[in-house]
Design a protein around this motif. Structure first.
Motif, PDB file in Angstrom:
ATOM      1  N   LEU A  94       1.617  38.025  62.194  1.00 41.74           N
ATOM      2  CA  LEU A  94       0.761  38.863  61.450  1.00 41.74           C
ATOM      3  C   LEU A  94      -0.286  38.322  60.585  1.00 41.74           C
ATOM      4  O   LEU A  94      -1.071  39.082  60.087  1.00 41.74           O
ATOM      5  N   ALA A  95      -0.327  37.133  60.402  1.00 40.92           N
ATOM      6  CA  ALA A  95      -1.091  36.529  59.413  1.00 40.92           C
ATOM      7  C   ALA A  95      -1.231  35.067  59.884  1.00 40.92           C
ATOM      8  O   ALA A  95      -0.357  34.258  60.644  1.00 40.92           O
ATOM      9  N   THR A  96      -2.386  34.504  59.831  1.00 49.31           N
ATOM     10  CA  THR A  96      -2.551  32.872  60.140  1.00 49.31           C
ATOM     11  C   THR A  96      -1.897  32.162  59.063  1.00 49.31           C
ATOM     12  O   THR A  96      -1.778  30.822  59.360  1.00 49.31           O
ATOM     13  N   LEU A 132      -6.886  36.554  67.978  1.00 44.15           N
ATOM     14  CA  LEU A 132      -7.216  36.444  66.347  1.00 44.15           C
ATOM     15  C   LEU A 132      -8.395  37.594  66.301  1.00 44.15           C
ATOM     16  O   LEU A 132      -8.209  38.321  65.242  1.00 44.15           O
ATOM     17  N   ARG A 167      -6.941  40.844  66.670  1.00 43.07           N
ATOM     18  CA  ARG A 167      -6.014  41.144  65.346  1.00 43.07           C
ATOM     19  C   ARG A 167      -6.877  41.632  63.975  1.00 43.07           C
ATOM     20  O   ARG A 167      -6.545  42.546  63.443  1.00 43.07           O
ATOM     21  N   GLU A 168      -7.978  41.247  64.059  1.00 45.72           N
ATOM     22  CA  GLU A 168      -8.919  41.772  63.030  1.00 45.72           C
ATOM     23  C   GLU A 168      -9.385  43.147  63.083  1.00 45.72           C
ATOM     24  O   GLU A 168      -9.305  43.801  62.355  1.00 45.72           O
ATOM     25  N   ARG A 170      -4.992  47.458  63.086  1.00 52.87           N
ATOM     26  CA  ARG A 170      -4.145  47.728  61.783  1.00 52.87           C
ATOM     27  C   ARG A 170      -2.573  47.330  62.303  1.00 52.87           C
ATOM     28  O   ARG A 170      -2.036  46.704  61.462  1.00 52.87           O
ATOM     29  N   PRO A 184       0.559  45.204  64.725  1.00 50.32           N
ATOM     30  CA  PRO A 184       0.631  44.304  65.142  1.00 50.32           C
ATOM     31  C   PRO A 184       0.105  43.922  66.783  1.00 50.32           C
ATOM     32  O   PRO A 184       0.063  44.915  67.413  1.00 50.32           O
ATOM     33  N   THR A 195      -0.611  43.993  61.045  1.00 51.82           N
ATOM     34  CA  THR A 195      -1.363  42.753  60.789  1.00 51.82           C
ATOM     35  C   THR A 195      -1.767  42.800  59.463  1.00 51.82           C
ATOM     36  O   THR A 195      -2.278  43.608  58.923  1.00 51.82           O
ATOM     37  N   SER A 196      -1.940  41.729  58.726  1.00 52.99           N
ATOM     38  CA  SER A 196      -2.125  41.460  57.474  1.00 52.99           C
ATOM     39  C   SER A 196      -3.760  41.861  57.287  1.00 52.99           C
ATOM     40  O   SER A 196      -4.604  41.216  58.241  1.00 52.99           O
ATOM     41  N   LYS A 197      -3.978  42.654  56.398  1.00 51.90           N
ATOM     42  CA  LYS A 197      -5.560  42.994  56.160  1.00 51.90           C
ATOM     43  C   LYS A 197      -6.044  42.289  54.974  1.00 51.90           C
ATOM     44  O   LYS A 197      -7.089  42.662  54.531  1.00 51.90           O
ATOM     45  N   LEU A 230      -7.817  37.990  58.759  1.00 54.50           N
ATOM     46  CA  LEU A 230      -7.483  39.031  59.739  1.00 54.50           C
ATOM     47  C   LEU A 230      -7.993  40.393  59.254  1.00 54.50           C
ATOM     48  O   LEU A 230      -7.879  41.379  59.786  1.00 54.50           O
TER      49      LEU A 230
END
Lengths: 245, 245, 245, 245, 245, 245
Positions: free
Chosen positions: B107-109, C83, C86-87, C90, C92, C220-222, C226
């Protein structure tokens, strides 16, 4: 100086081999107290055996503290419970895999470990990484010997170990051999004579390293994660293991 | 599907928190069996506590096998005895630190772990390396909370944890938070709402990952070092832990 | 829950294999939306193919966002554009190599990857390092099969893959197999039956892991790298890929 | 010798800065062909921008091959599409991050990278690992400048970059600075004069390194994963990117 | 531009081979000053030889500084004394192993080193780690040739080297070859023609890389550990090596 | 047992401090032979000083072999010429940084090094990596003391070192201190008393570890790269260093 050498498995005949190696290695004036784990597996050949063996080890460390031991050797090549044992001890605690691998790195730029069953190889490989030996340890070689076969004069244990050592020198390009089981302690001098390279038994060198540390007044750090355990209740059958200062 | 969630410490009130989190996370049709270690420390805050806790864990794994459990969660952030537990189980066994760190890397780098006492930080750092998370885990942050304070509504546990999370985002540049104690399981959703980044409780995600693996017919490999333990006698007080097929 | 499984190559028959595997793996209540990249190479067998395939992948992620998809699977073993995807999402986004390798590390202390052409082996080895799997992945084995041969019933693909799996168990000492191509998804159960160790197809486990994360409200972490892409013009033929919130 | 310097973003004014730096760096007799990506983002500030920019880069590599270029420079600090570009080229292809980091390791035992937005820092950190620079690169420092601000004489870009450089020397203990954006190419000499340590612009050194390799008859290896792409159809809008020998 | 190429061994005929390679590689306008170590071993085949060779190397660096040399190449594949030489020089100093390995990483994702005696292999392996090339260098292969055999037209040196190169391509999967001895400099072009992959002689590429750095005004950082040595007395036979500004 | 402790710098007063520490540490029956390098720098504070100091070190190793020494300690924290010295010796050769770091890893899970000038910190950091201590050594801290200030009773050396030690415990979370200069040997006991954690002087522990190895009949491996140097002529002023069996 009193050093307690603890065999974490419950086989007294293996303790006898270990104790003999420890006494042969110890300096004049060092008393070796040899102990067999009072409970747990008769040999340690996997993660499960190892995890259970830690209880007997910790009991022996604790009785050692009461008896005024200055330092400890954990005499099983998987170094089970090493950090737990350090929490419980004032003096230094060394594992035989740890001592042997570090010593080997002082004597050669590359060494191989020769161990027993294939399933214990993964344990040794994990230790290689924990101790930062990835660049020194060229390979962990299993011999498919059960630990208790080492004790059996009728087995072909010695021949299998010698063969693995020779291949380590030729195929891995290693300059030294680390014997990967406490039960091989009595083979080191003989193999070294035959192979012409350092062959390191962890029991002997661990005893010597503990002497070295104790002799300089160095013990386990009691600041941080190796401080004595926090006092708290333990439930059930293991209640006696609860820490009391 | 029956998943056994084992609290390796002996505090039943913490098991209740863990069981609630596990049940909240589980899919429809999954039965959660929650167990408290029958013996060992009331909380796990060091290598020594952890080593002793493994006995209770292994007993629960073994009874789980007899009871037809399909998979297991080891609900202590140090993932004590994980490989030993895997030897003893046919189905998958996941640690909550393992599950949470792997999920965070999806979910995060970069993520940070927020844990309890400083002395457990070293344990978490060792896990980071075992799991290959050195490049994803930016930092393990201790809050100087004892594990059992988490259970105490009068403590300022939540405020301290929230503060550590905020600093993780700002100072470590992390994009996700891993909660570093099973006792924090009930805080995840709330903290995630407040912080606006994924906050991962290992109990919930471990349950889900075990479901995922079981659902596809995937269990622990029984070839190599995770095969069932070798049959052999165990001595003394732990004789019952000897392996019988 | 709606999970979009994207085949980044443009071969619809391979998408059919992937979609079937995804649907077989998905839980009750999960809707699988299978998509074939609308542009780009018919198979992905190198860095160049992979780089071009990312465009179609990103288009499918973006249409998935518009269509309310909850999560995504990138169904090519090189995990192209992970990656970047992922950007743009929203929820996973999991790669099948990523999901399979992480799952394998839960089930065995060592695994091997069995993949197609030798030239894709380097791509898999790079992923092994990105995911921190250096200590778990013992070897990436190529079979010299072209991706599209997997689709061809007349080829000896299955025999070659089985042979590579057997050598992985014997020579690498691995306890689990990761199948290194989305086109092998239909072989996993059969190979697992024959080999007696976990054989992991990334498509199935990635679907399950996405379900696990979505089910717990994790996306995914916003925050950080990302976060959604920065709004800015894109020139020329790719102007439509410019980010608009 | 003809070296093509490709700006993978679509902003011609940034290409002009890059082209000037490349020409200032080139040896007598080297022809610099500067190109702006015909499609894609106007600046590259994340994984998504980077992934899309690769298409324009590959188109320029391919036209370069048709035009007899001897080597290539990818003039964006994320080195997007580097391995894909190498597959498509006979001569050497260097990224500016790659060239600058390697050069810095020749001149100092530790260097810092000074880059633009925080979200591109992760990209640079991934490159540090790919290039084996973990032990040389002490830190990647973001300045929170957007790429296109570098082009704007009214911005305080130079002051912010100088400040980050000074902190790199003092706080990181670095002996050299790597400028982390092609748009900083015109600042290197000036900063080097002010700071008294090597300040490395990747554009200049990449041009020189390509000259060095070409001058010795060294090009991209065409054996293994960097061999020319396999011939196969590409679908849809990107059909023209299909490889033809 | 004046580049001094220093053979750290004391064999003038090997310096002639090196000087010829350096001059063949140098750009128009570069003056190559070739020097033979005035003292020390006739060939460098171990840690001991290497350590002693550094004295002659440092003397040549210091006379080079007095003579206005712009940069230096250390022409022995062990790169002896590289950091010490950098302290003593204003301009760049490159080792031939360093230059060759970095160049190889620009041209292939994996390379092999082909060197002389087995006992120098460890030296090369240590350099691989120092330079961060663990993931690019697949293997260091020894040929059991003594360094001075390379000079002997009657030896089968070329055949042995060619054989090792072929095995590197086939068994290691490498895409490029690095020649692991300055005495092999004259073989590179010929081997490259035969093998069809880049074959890199460190002497040539080091000369070119020094030209590249000098051409851009880049020299050794004089801040930190590579600053000029601290002025202080040196005793005994080496008193002349004491640093004077 | 006769152990030669070699100060590789040419300052006899520092040798006196080292000799006193070595004799205080040695076991009953060990003879300490202390030697000052007959040539080279009066203190070792950089790569250049270190490289030159190796000549005197090797001369002392060779005379030690003629005089029947059983083992050696290289008493400078940079461990200069360690592998070269090992080639020349039959018995074990230990560096004081090596011995101290390994010992620290036996006593604490994390330690810090407290050293002299900032420019020697890089040397210590390189040793940390060579010895595999990256995960144990939390930080190398410089005190900006010149080596010879340690000898000067009027300096504030002790206060600066104590301050650095305290910060190591608080800021680095270390559990032990390694003193990073042979000239600090006389401070260890005093600092340990004040700080309450193990403070390790490399001279004492290296003497003890050499005793340990010699006592078990373990010497440097004479197979592979540490075999005695190959016989060959040495030119010029260093002709006497040529190896003769």
């Amino acid at each position: 100086m009193r050093i307690k050498v603890i065999n974490p498995n419950s086989t007294a005949s293996m303790t006898a081999v270990i104790a003999a190696a420890a006494r042969a290695a110890a300096s004049h004036g060092t008393e070796i107290v040899a102990a067999t784990a009072p409970c747990g597996p008769v040999s340690i050949e996997g993660h499960y055996d190892e995890a259970v063996s830690v209880i007997g080890l910790l009991e022996e460390i604790r009785s050692g503290e009461r008896d005024g031991c200055d330092g400890y050797v954990v005499a099983c090549f998987g170094d089970p419970g090493l950090l737990a044992a350090r929490e419980a001890a004032r003096g230094p605690v060394l594992g035989i895999a740890e001592a042997a691998m570090h010593a080997a790195s002082f004597l050669a730029t590359g060494f191989s470990v020769v161990t027993t069953l294939g399933r214990t190889r993964v344990i040794a490989e994990h230790l290689v990484r924990s101790y930062g030996m990835e660049h020194h340890c060229r390979r962990v070689r299993a011999t498919d010997l059960a630990v208790l076969e080492l004790d059996d004069p009728a087995s072909d244990a010695r021949a299998k170990i010698l063969d693995a050592c020779r291949r380590a020198l030729d195929e891995d390009g290693s300059g030294a051999i680390v014997l990967g089981c406490a039960g091989m302690a009595d083979l080191a001098a003989d193999l070294q004579g035959e192979l012409g390279v350092p062959v390191i038994d962890g029991v002997g060198i661990a005893v010597r390293f503990v002497e070295a540390l104790c002799g300089l007044g160095l013990g386990t750090s009691k600041r941080g994660d190796l401080a004595f355990p926090i006092r708290k209740p333990f439930a059930g059958a293991l209640a006696d293991l609860a820490w009391r200062d």
